[in-house]
Enzyme design. Structure first.
Site, PDB file in Angstrom:
ATOM      1  N   ASN A 210       0.840  -1.199   0.000  1.00 26.22           N
ATOM      2  CA  ASN A 210       0.000   0.000   0.000  1.00 26.22           C
ATOM      3  C   ASN A 210       0.872   1.245   0.000  1.00 26.22           C
ATOM      4  O   ASN A 210       2.102   1.156  -0.027  1.00 26.22           O
ATOM      5  CB  ASN A 210      -0.960  -0.015   1.195  1.00 26.22           C
ATOM      6  CG  ASN A 210      -0.213  -0.145   2.508  1.00 26.22           C
ATOM      7  OD1 ASN A 210       0.504   0.762   2.924  1.00 26.22           O
ATOM      8  ND2 ASN A 210      -0.375  -1.287   3.169  1.00 26.22           N
ATOM      9  N   ASP A 305      -4.767 -10.434  12.744  1.00 22.93           N
ATOM     10  CA  ASP A 305      -5.187  -9.097  13.160  1.00 22.93           C
ATOM     11  C   ASP A 305      -4.292  -8.657  14.325  1.00 22.93           C
ATOM     12  O   ASP A 305      -4.474  -9.078  15.462  1.00 22.93           O
ATOM     13  CB  ASP A 305      -6.650  -9.124  13.589  1.00 22.93           C
ATOM     14  CG  ASP A 305      -7.220  -7.723  13.774  1.00 22.93           C
ATOM     15  OD1 ASP A 305      -6.495  -6.856  14.300  1.00 22.93           O
ATOM     16  OD2 ASP A 305      -8.383  -7.510  13.401  1.00 22.93           O
TER      17      ASP A 305
END
Length: 396
Positions: A210, A305
């Site tokens: 990203n 996570d």
């Protein structure tokens, strides 16, 4: 800081030019700066430039007929609240560590009874030399505060640790030293900060990643360290140098980042700023996919996570802060994330605006169980300092 006084010793080396910016920052903060410029330092910056920015006379000669008639090196060594050496060359560090005094700078260091802060700068091989490491250990044992050095390309063409810390980092360390214990409210605390992107390999060449630059996370790590915190920065790939006084652990994938975070526990606070990939390819190709081949079909699986894992860890930090980068319905998504992850705060930032993702500024809102606190758009450095102050208040 009005009324505080710094004695700034500028050593020789190309990094001496950064001392001019440091002097400007100190004067902007209303800190008085009295400069000593070594003969070697004068090969890189002029006395006139230093005098103009410090707004004071530049001292350089040990045997000055005017200054030494009044024992100038004694007066200089004790007239300031803090003695700062920037850049601190290998020679100046060696002299200070071994009590040598053959010029005004080294004589002043030997004669001072005030705290000393040094910002080293030298060639990577000089910094790694056994003699410099011994001198560094001696100085630290003597109570000298060391800021930096940073790692990166050098004027000599080599790469590695040895670059002078950036003036802003040295300035922050000086402010903390001048403020005393009140300026280090996080002394004795430990922080874990994640920053930057993660990268998930598609094959040996291509990756999923990203646009995160890591700037916000690095700024937060630096701001926490400036308040006295012991900081571990777990970072994905970035082009940024490690902040002064921060331990950086480099990782690439989300699974590597989680492992590094768990290894950094226990901590008093965790600030999860990194833009972690939510998914990764189920299997990375063993060889580079060729354009002539059929377009590959990507099967993605969910990554661990990290924020939720830290929030529910057995050794859970007292304060867990997450970030939510959103392009729409920012606060609503942040509130949902807060409930879902089990953390204490979510710092919601709108990345739809130009110049945020990968840029220098940020617009954030602090979302907690007690409500939402909205902050004006500011530089990422200012956001970091304000958040670090909030964290210090919460841990107090």
């Amino acid at each position: 800081m009005s009324g505080k006084r710094i004695l700034l010793i500028v050593g020789g080396g190309i990094a001496a030019y950064k001392a001019l910016e440091l002097a400007r920052l100190l004067r902007k903060a209303d800190v008085a700066v009295r400069p000593i410029l070594t003969r070697a330092g004068a090969e890189f910056v002029t006395p006139l430039s230093l005098a103009a920015l410090c707004e004071d006379k530049v001292h350089g000669e040990l045997f000055s007929l005017t200054d030494e008639a009044e024992m100038g090196h004694i007066e200089l060594s004790r007239s300031a609240d803090l003695v700062v050496v920037a850049p601190a060359t290998a020679d100046l560090m060696a002299k200070a560590a071994n009590g040598l005094a053959d010029d005004l700078a080294s004589t002043t260091l030997l004669a001072t009874d005030k705290p000393v802060l040094m910002a080293p700068a030298m060639n990577v091989r000089m910094w790694g030399h056994a003699a410099t490491r011994r001198n560094l250990a001696t100085l630290q044992a003597d109570g000298v505060t060391i800021v930096g050095p940073d790692e990166g390309p050098m004027a000599c063409g080599e790469y590695g640790p040895g670059r002078l810390a950036e003036p802003a980092a040295i300035f922050q360390a000086i402010m903390a030293a001048l403020a005393g214990p009140a300026g280090r409210p996080l002394a004795g605390r430990r922080a874990l900060v994640t920053a930057g992107p993660t990268v998930e390999p598609l094959d040996p060449v291509r990756v999923l990643t990203n646009r995160s630059s890591g700037r916000q996370g690095y700024a937060i790590a630096e701001a926490l360290a400036a308040l006295g915190c012991e900081v571990t920065l777990v970072s994905g790939p970035t082009a940024l140098p490690a902040p002064a006084g921060v331990v950086r652990v480099d990782v690439e994938t989300a699974r590597e980042m989680l492992a590094a975070c768990q290894a950094a526990l226990p901590a008093d606070v965790a600030v999860c700023v990194a833009a972690v990939a939510d998914w990764r390819p189920e299997a990375a190709g063993a060889a580079k996919a060729r354009k002539a081949d059929a377009a590959p079909v990507l099967k993605l699986v969910e990554n661990p996570d990290i924020l939720a894992t830290l929030s529910r860890a057995q050794a859970r930090p007292k304060l867990v802060v997450g970030f939510a980068a959103e392009t729409h319905d920012v606060e609503a998504h942040a509130q949902a994330k807060l409930a879902r992850k089990g953390c204490d705060w979510i710092v919601a930032n709108d990345v739809s605006a130009p110049g945020v993702m990968g840029g220098e500024t940020n617009t954030v809102a602090i979302v907690g169980r007690g409500g939402i606190e909205r902050w004006e758009r500011a530089s990422k450095t200012d956001v970091a300092r304000r958040l670090a102050a909030r964290i210090a208040e919460a841990l107090a």
